[in-house]
Design a protein around this motif. Sequence first.
Motif, PDB file in Angstrom:
ATOM      1  N   HIS A  12       0.848  -1.183   0.000  1.00 50.07           N
ATOM      2  CA  HIS A  12       0.000   0.000   0.000  1.00 50.07           C
ATOM      3  C   HIS A  12       0.883   1.232   0.000  1.00 50.07           C
ATOM      4  N   VAL A  13       0.287   2.386  -0.281  1.00 46.03           N
ATOM      5  CA  VAL A  13       1.037   3.631  -0.441  1.00 46.03           C
ATOM      6  C   VAL A  13       0.381   4.714   0.391  1.00 46.03           C
ATOM      7  N   GLU A  14       1.211   5.550   1.021  1.00 45.21           N
ATOM      8  CA  GLU A  14       0.728   6.745   1.714  1.00 45.21           C
ATOM      9  C   GLU A  14       1.059   7.967   0.876  1.00 45.21           C
ATOM     10  N   ALA A  67       4.506   9.867   0.680  1.00 45.66           N
ATOM     11  CA  ALA A  67       5.083   9.846   2.020  1.00 45.66           C
ATOM     12  C   ALA A  67       5.855   8.553   2.254  1.00 45.66           C
ATOM     13  N   ARG A  68       5.222   7.420   1.957  1.00 44.06           N
ATOM     14  CA  ARG A  68       5.873   6.134   2.187  1.00 44.06           C
ATOM     15  C   ARG A  68       5.232   5.071   1.312  1.00 44.06           C
ATOM     16  N   THR A  69       6.048   4.165   0.819  1.00 39.68           N
ATOM     17  CA  THR A  69       5.595   3.038   0.007  1.00 39.68           C
ATOM     18  C   THR A  69       5.862   1.751   0.770  1.00 39.68           C
ATOM     19  N   TYR A  70       4.846   0.907   0.882  1.00 34.89           N
ATOM     20  CA  TYR A  70       4.949  -0.307   1.683  1.00 34.89           C
ATOM     21  C   TYR A  70       5.014  -1.543   0.786  1.00 34.89           C
ATOM     22  N   LEU A  71       5.909  -2.453   1.153  1.00 32.59           N
ATOM     23  CA  LEU A  71       6.079  -3.718   0.451  1.00 32.59           C
ATOM     24  C   LEU A  71       5.815  -4.859   1.427  1.00 32.59           C
ATOM     25  N   GLY A 103       1.468  -5.260  10.703  1.00 39.28           N
ATOM     26  CA  GLY A 103       2.347  -5.550  11.814  1.00 39.28           C
ATOM     27  C   GLY A 103       3.634  -4.751  11.779  1.00 39.28           C
ATOM     28  N   PRO A 104       4.622  -5.180  12.580  1.00 42.10           N
ATOM     29  CA  PRO A 104       5.899  -4.463  12.656  1.00 42.10           C
ATOM     30  C   PRO A 104       6.487  -4.224  11.264  1.00 42.10           C
ATOM     31  N   THR A 105       6.963  -3.013  11.067  1.00 38.98           N
ATOM     32  CA  THR A 105       7.405  -2.571   9.744  1.00 38.98           C
ATOM     33  C   THR A 105       8.819  -2.013   9.839  1.00 38.98           C
ATOM     34  N   TYR A 106       9.685  -2.487   8.945  1.00 38.86           N
ATOM     35  CA  TYR A 106      11.061  -1.980   8.903  1.00 38.86           C
ATOM     36  C   TYR A 106      11.140  -0.877   7.861  1.00 38.86           C
ATOM     37  N   LEU A 107      11.591   0.293   8.288  1.00 37.89           N
ATOM     38  CA  LEU A 107      11.670   1.450   7.408  1.00 37.89           C
ATOM     39  C   LEU A 107      13.044   1.536   6.757  1.00 37.89           C
ATOM     40  N   PHE A 116      10.427   3.887   2.351  1.00 38.58           N
ATOM     41  CA  PHE A 116       9.701   2.628   2.211  1.00 38.58           C
ATOM     42  C   PHE A 116       9.507   1.995   3.576  1.00 38.58           C
ATOM     43  N   GLY A 117       8.572   1.047   3.625  1.00 41.69           N
ATOM     44  CA  GLY A 117       8.430   0.155   4.760  1.00 41.69           C
ATOM     45  C   GLY A 117       8.195  -1.247   4.251  1.00 41.69           C
ATOM     46  N   VAL A 118       8.815  -2.232   4.897  1.00 42.54           N
ATOM     47  CA  VAL A 118       8.591  -3.630   4.532  1.00 42.54           C
ATOM     48  C   VAL A 118       8.078  -4.367   5.756  1.00 42.54           C
TER      49      VAL A 118
END
Length: 315
Positions: A12-14, A67-71, A103-107, A116-118
């Motif tokens: 998802h994307v912010e 702002a942030r892209t999540y993988l 859950g827990p996300t590594y930036l 990014f966050g994974v």
Amino acid sequence: MPPRHDIAHLGHVELHTPRLEESVQFCLDFLGLREVGSTDHSVYLRAWDDYEHHTLTLTQHEKPGVARTYLRAAGDDALYRLVKQLEQSGLGRGWTDGEEGYGPTYLFADPDGHEFGVYYESEWFTPTVETVPSLKNQAEAYPTQGVGVRRLDHINFLGRGVQANRDFVRDTLGGMITEQIVLDSGEVAASWSTFTNKGYDVVYTKDALGLSGRLHHIAFATDSRADILRACDIALEQGVYIETGPHKHAIQQTFFLYVYEPGGNRIELCNAGARLVLAPDWKTIDWTEAERSKGQAWGLKTIESFHTYGTPPAE
């Protein structure tokens, strides 16, 4: 190099928007997303066939942009392999709690500064009584408003240097480079990479203004080309600004429409799912300056704003 598959997919994307209420209404009325939650400054929205809690976060901010892209990682082991590689790269920023439903996300950041966050832990979406689908193999009922986009498809970043970002996606994140634009000078001007069997999940395009950390667009997939043609009429009725299209890209052969949401971010509607990259030994397709000067697949010339406009806008 085939994908390592430590990353399952773009999650998802912010996006930042200076006009939060209007941007949310655009997503509801034009895109056909549904609102599933909010905080004081952010709203969570989802596409009907994305299985996770939400697809898009819109956050109030002075300027538009990503702002942030999540993988999503492919599993706990894959997540920690990625974290180790990111820490070794020097681009890791540490752990944080995930957004609602995650859950827990590594930036971390790419070489250009995009954040990014994974993560792996993810809450699968549970529809309300009103949005339970008739078909049990889709996440939510088909929307009756707007275009009814199916899912988040890809993100296109603007960057000062494409090659370093391209290599980071390949070497650190394990993606596959499927196509790229190579200028006569040998410089890579744009790169398309995938973590899945789609043609692309993440794109980097050289920022014509020499800036870092900007967004070109995010893209939502539709079921068919007909949905995109219908979107043109909906845009006309709702006063949504069409930048270019409908037309067909030469690179990746995507049928497209580009619009701006009220906060200023560029949004693509695309029908790209018919073309898959199944070969594990896929050979990267290089496009030359001369080939790109011909315009899009059916001869439409690329308009100037497509090369120069990004978010946040240049001062």
